[in-house]
Design a protein around this motif. Structure first.
Motif, PDB file in Angstrom:
ATOM      1  N   ALA A 140       0.813  -1.214   0.000  1.00  0.00           N
ATOM      2  CA  ALA A 140       0.000   0.000   0.000  1.00  0.00           C
ATOM      3  C   ALA A 140       0.848   1.266   0.000  1.00  0.00           C
ATOM      4  N   ALA A 141       2.152   1.143   0.308  1.00  0.00           N
ATOM      5  CA  ALA A 141       3.027   2.319   0.289  1.00  0.00           C
ATOM      6  C   ALA A 141       3.201   2.867  -1.121  1.00  0.00           C
ATOM      7  N   TYR A 142       3.019   2.010  -2.128  1.00  0.00           N
ATOM      8  CA  TYR A 142       3.015   2.468  -3.521  1.00  0.00           C
ATOM      9  C   TYR A 142       1.676   3.132  -3.820  1.00  0.00           C
ATOM     10  N   THR A 143       1.645   4.041  -4.771  1.00  0.00           N
ATOM     11  CA  THR A 143       0.357   4.447  -5.326  1.00  0.00           C
ATOM     12  C   THR A 143      -0.134   3.299  -6.201  1.00  0.00           C
ATOM     13  N   GLU A 144      -1.408   3.316  -6.497  1.00  0.00           N
ATOM     14  CA  GLU A 144      -1.953   2.250  -7.349  1.00  0.00           C
ATOM     15  C   GLU A 144      -1.234   2.206  -8.691  1.00  0.00           C
ATOM     16  N   GLU A 145      -0.997   3.366  -9.262  1.00  0.00           N
ATOM     17  CA  GLU A 145      -0.339   3.423 -10.573  1.00  0.00           C
ATOM     18  C   GLU A 145       1.093   2.923 -10.492  1.00  0.00           C
ATOM     19  N   GLU A 146       1.819   3.294  -9.433  1.00  0.00           N
ATOM     20  CA  GLU A 146       3.196   2.840  -9.263  1.00  0.00           C
ATOM     21  C   GLU A 146       3.274   1.332  -9.091  1.00  0.00           C
ATOM     22  N   PHE A 147       2.327   0.804  -8.340  1.00  0.00           N
ATOM     23  CA  PHE A 147       2.362  -0.637  -8.086  1.00  0.00           C
ATOM     24  C   PHE A 147       2.100  -1.426  -9.356  1.00  0.00           C
ATOM     25  N   VAL A 148       1.087  -1.023 -10.107  1.00  0.00           N
ATOM     26  CA  VAL A 148       0.762  -1.731 -11.351  1.00  0.00           C
ATOM     27  C   VAL A 148       1.899  -1.607 -12.361  1.00  0.00           C
ATOM     28  N   ALA A 149       2.531  -0.433 -12.409  1.00  0.00           N
ATOM     29  CA  ALA A 149       3.570  -0.184 -13.412  1.00  0.00           C
ATOM     30  C   ALA A 149       4.875  -0.912 -13.125  1.00  0.00           C
ATOM     31  N   GLY A 150       5.211  -1.129 -11.860  1.00  0.00           N
ATOM     32  CA  GLY A 150       6.494  -1.767 -11.568  1.00  0.00           C
ATOM     33  C   GLY A 150       6.642  -2.291 -10.160  1.00  0.00           C
ATOM     34  N   GLY A 151       5.852  -1.770  -9.237  1.00  0.00           N
ATOM     35  CA  GLY A 151       5.945  -2.201  -7.852  1.00  0.00           C
ATOM     36  C   GLY A 151       5.593  -3.659  -7.654  1.00  0.00           C
ATOM     37  N   TYR A 152       4.616  -4.127  -8.400  1.00  0.00           N
ATOM     38  CA  TYR A 152       4.194  -5.533  -8.316  1.00  0.00           C
ATOM     39  C   TYR A 152       5.366  -6.450  -8.638  1.00  0.00           C
ATOM     40  N   ALA A 153       6.085  -6.155  -9.711  1.00  0.00           N
ATOM     41  CA  ALA A 153       7.233  -6.977 -10.098  1.00  0.00           C
ATOM     42  C   ALA A 153       8.320  -6.931  -9.032  1.00  0.00           C
ATOM     43  N   ARG A 154       8.548  -5.763  -8.440  1.00  0.00           N
ATOM     44  CA  ARG A 154       9.580  -5.647  -7.403  1.00  0.00           C
ATOM     45  C   ARG A 154       9.201  -6.434  -6.157  1.00  0.00           C
ATOM     46  N   VAL A 155       7.932  -6.386  -5.783  1.00  0.00           N
ATOM     47  CA  VAL A 155       7.478  -7.144  -4.617  1.00  0.00           C
ATOM     48  C   VAL A 155       7.674  -8.640  -4.856  1.00  0.00           C
ATOM     49  N   LEU A 156       7.317  -9.116  -6.038  1.00  0.00           N
ATOM     50  CA  LEU A 156       7.485 -10.537  -6.343  1.00  0.00           C
ATOM     51  C   LEU A 156       8.942 -10.980  -6.238  1.00  0.00           C
ATOM     52  N   GLU A 157       9.854 -10.097  -6.571  1.00  0.00           N
ATOM     53  CA  GLU A 157      11.284 -10.434  -6.521  1.00  0.00           C
ATOM     54  C   GLU A 157      11.816 -10.506  -5.096  1.00  0.00           C
ATOM     55  N   ASN A 158      11.114  -9.889  -4.161  1.00  0.00           N
ATOM     56  CA  ASN A 158      11.669  -9.735  -2.815  1.00  0.00           C
ATOM     57  C   ASN A 158      10.908 -10.459  -1.720  1.00  0.00           C
ATOM     58  N   ILE A 159       9.957 -11.307  -2.090  1.00  0.00           N
ATOM     59  CA  ILE A 159       9.221 -12.071  -1.085  1.00  0.00           C
ATOM     60  C   ILE A 159       9.592 -13.540  -1.207  1.00  0.00           C
ATOM     61  N   GLY A 160       9.170 -14.324  -0.233  1.00  0.00           N
ATOM     62  CA  GLY A 160       9.471 -15.748  -0.239  1.00  0.00           C
ATOM     63  C   GLY A 160       8.841 -16.472  -1.422  1.00  0.00           C
ATOM     64  N   ALA A 161       9.415 -17.615  -1.762  1.00  0.00           N
ATOM     65  CA  ALA A 161       8.986 -18.358  -2.947  1.00  0.00           C
ATOM     66  C   ALA A 161       7.537 -18.816  -2.865  1.00  0.00           C
ATOM     67  N   THR A 162       7.089 -19.237  -1.681  1.00  0.00           N
ATOM     68  CA  THR A 162       5.713 -19.725  -1.555  1.00  0.00           C
ATOM     69  C   THR A 162       4.709 -18.613  -1.783  1.00  0.00           C
ATOM     70  N   TRP A 163       4.957 -17.476  -1.139  1.00  0.00           N
ATOM     71  CA  TRP A 163       4.023 -16.358  -1.312  1.00  0.00           C
ATOM     72  C   TRP A 163       4.072 -15.836  -2.747  1.00  0.00           C
ATOM     73  N   ALA A 164       5.254 -15.804  -3.343  1.00  0.00           N
ATOM     74  CA  ALA A 164       5.366 -15.348  -4.731  1.00  0.00           C
ATOM     75  C   ALA A 164       4.593 -16.262  -5.677  1.00  0.00           C
ATOM     76  N   ALA A 165       4.606 -17.565  -5.395  1.00  0.00           N
ATOM     77  CA  ALA A 165       3.928 -18.521  -6.272  1.00  0.00           C
ATOM     78  C   ALA A 165       2.433 -18.242  -6.349  1.00  0.00           C
ATOM     79  N   THR A 166       1.823 -17.862  -5.222  1.00  0.00           N
ATOM     80  CA  THR A 166       0.386 -17.556  -5.251  1.00  0.00           C
ATOM     81  C   THR A 166       0.122 -16.104  -5.614  1.00  0.00           C
ATOM     82  N   MET A 167       1.038 -15.201  -5.241  1.00  0.00           N
ATOM     83  CA  MET A 167       0.832 -13.801  -5.573  1.00  0.00           C
ATOM     84  C   MET A 167       0.848 -13.569  -7.079  1.00  0.00           C
ATOM     85  N   ARG A 168       1.582 -14.406  -7.807  1.00  0.00           N
ATOM     86  CA  ARG A 168       1.594 -14.288  -9.270  1.00  0.00           C
ATOM     87  C   ARG A 168       0.212 -14.540  -9.875  1.00  0.00           C
TER      88      ARG A 168
END
Length: 251
Positions: A140-168
């Motif tokens: 939520a620290a990202y704006t919606e536009e920032e998250f969709v544009a690139g924040g989502y990809a950065r979060v996926l790179e920096n979380i655990g493998a299990t959570w990333a598997a479902t977050m994708r």
């Protein structure tokens, strides 16, 4: 897989169901997760097997639809969960819910009391504005536009493998709005609603997560708080035996 419409556009919330006896047991996942991944191994345990079980994916998550004009607030998620239970003709359910799913389930039980007879919550968010270390706060620290544009990809790179598997499997916009909804909370707060519910309530806290804020107040209101040894936020993975025991124990 079964489904129910949850908005005027005909968007569907979906769930997997296992036939069984007795009141339905409904499993609800947390932010960026999916219900079968986190709970199917629990439902299959001998202590719990034989009950009708539903594994619901909230809007924007898992196999459910992700409409762009949906709010993804806790209240709107609860509305969609209610639509699934209504379609499945479920009343008086036992709901086993993790993290954000626990918050959604508290709102459901408060708004639609006929649907819920028991809550088993695993580290559910009870208060608005969680600590900055929480996953929802980081998203939520990202704006919606920032998250969709690139924040989502950065979060996926920096979380655990299990959570990333479902977050994708979660839509970026839905994920951000869901996180923002958690940060905003509800009125009354999830904590206040939980304390006022006249049903059996169990709250599981992983010992590694530290002390539960406001624990004494919850206990005084009748909530049974169980601190699970050897477990963090994902109690169902870290200590499945204790998790199953808490669900099976109706004391």
């Amino acid at each position: 897989m079964k489904e129910a419409r949850f908005d005027a556009r005909g968007s569907r919330v979906r769930w997997t169901e296992v036939d069984g006896d007795g009141p339905a047991r409904v499993y609800v996942h947390g932010l960026g997760a999916a219900s079968t991944v986190y709970h199917a191994h629990i439902a299959a345990r001998p202590e719990l097997a034989g009950r009708r079980s539903l594994f619901v994916d909230l809007p924007g998550h898992g196999l459910s639809d992700r409409p762009a004009d949906f709010a993804y607030s806790l209240e709107s998620h609860a509305y969609a969960l209610a639509a699934a239970l209504d379609e499945a003709r479920v009343v008086g359910a036992e709901i086993v819910a993790h993290s954000m799913g626990g918050s959604v389930s508290i709102v459901l039980a408060y708004r639609r009391p006929e649907l819920v007879a028991r809550l088993v919550l695993t580290e559910a968010n009870l208060d608005p504005r969680p600590p900055a270390t929480a996953g929802s706060s980081g998203i939520a620290a990202y704006t919606e536009e920032e998250f969709v544009a690139g924040g989502y990809a950065r979060v996926l790179e920096n979380i655990g493998a299990t959570w990333a598997a479902t977050m994708r499997l979660a839509g970026p916009l839905a994920l951000h709005r869901s996180a923002a909804g958690l940060v905003a909370g509800t009125r009354p707060t999830m904590r206040r609603m939980l304390m006022e519910l006249p049903i059996d309530r169990v709250y599981l806290q992983g010992a590694a997560s530290g002390d539960l804020a406001g624990c004494d107040e919850l206990v005084a209101s009748g909530v049974r708080v169980v601190t699970v040894p050897g477990a963090g936020h994902n109690v169902m993975f870290d200590n499945a035996d204790a998790f199953v025991a808490a669900i099976a124990d109706h004391v």
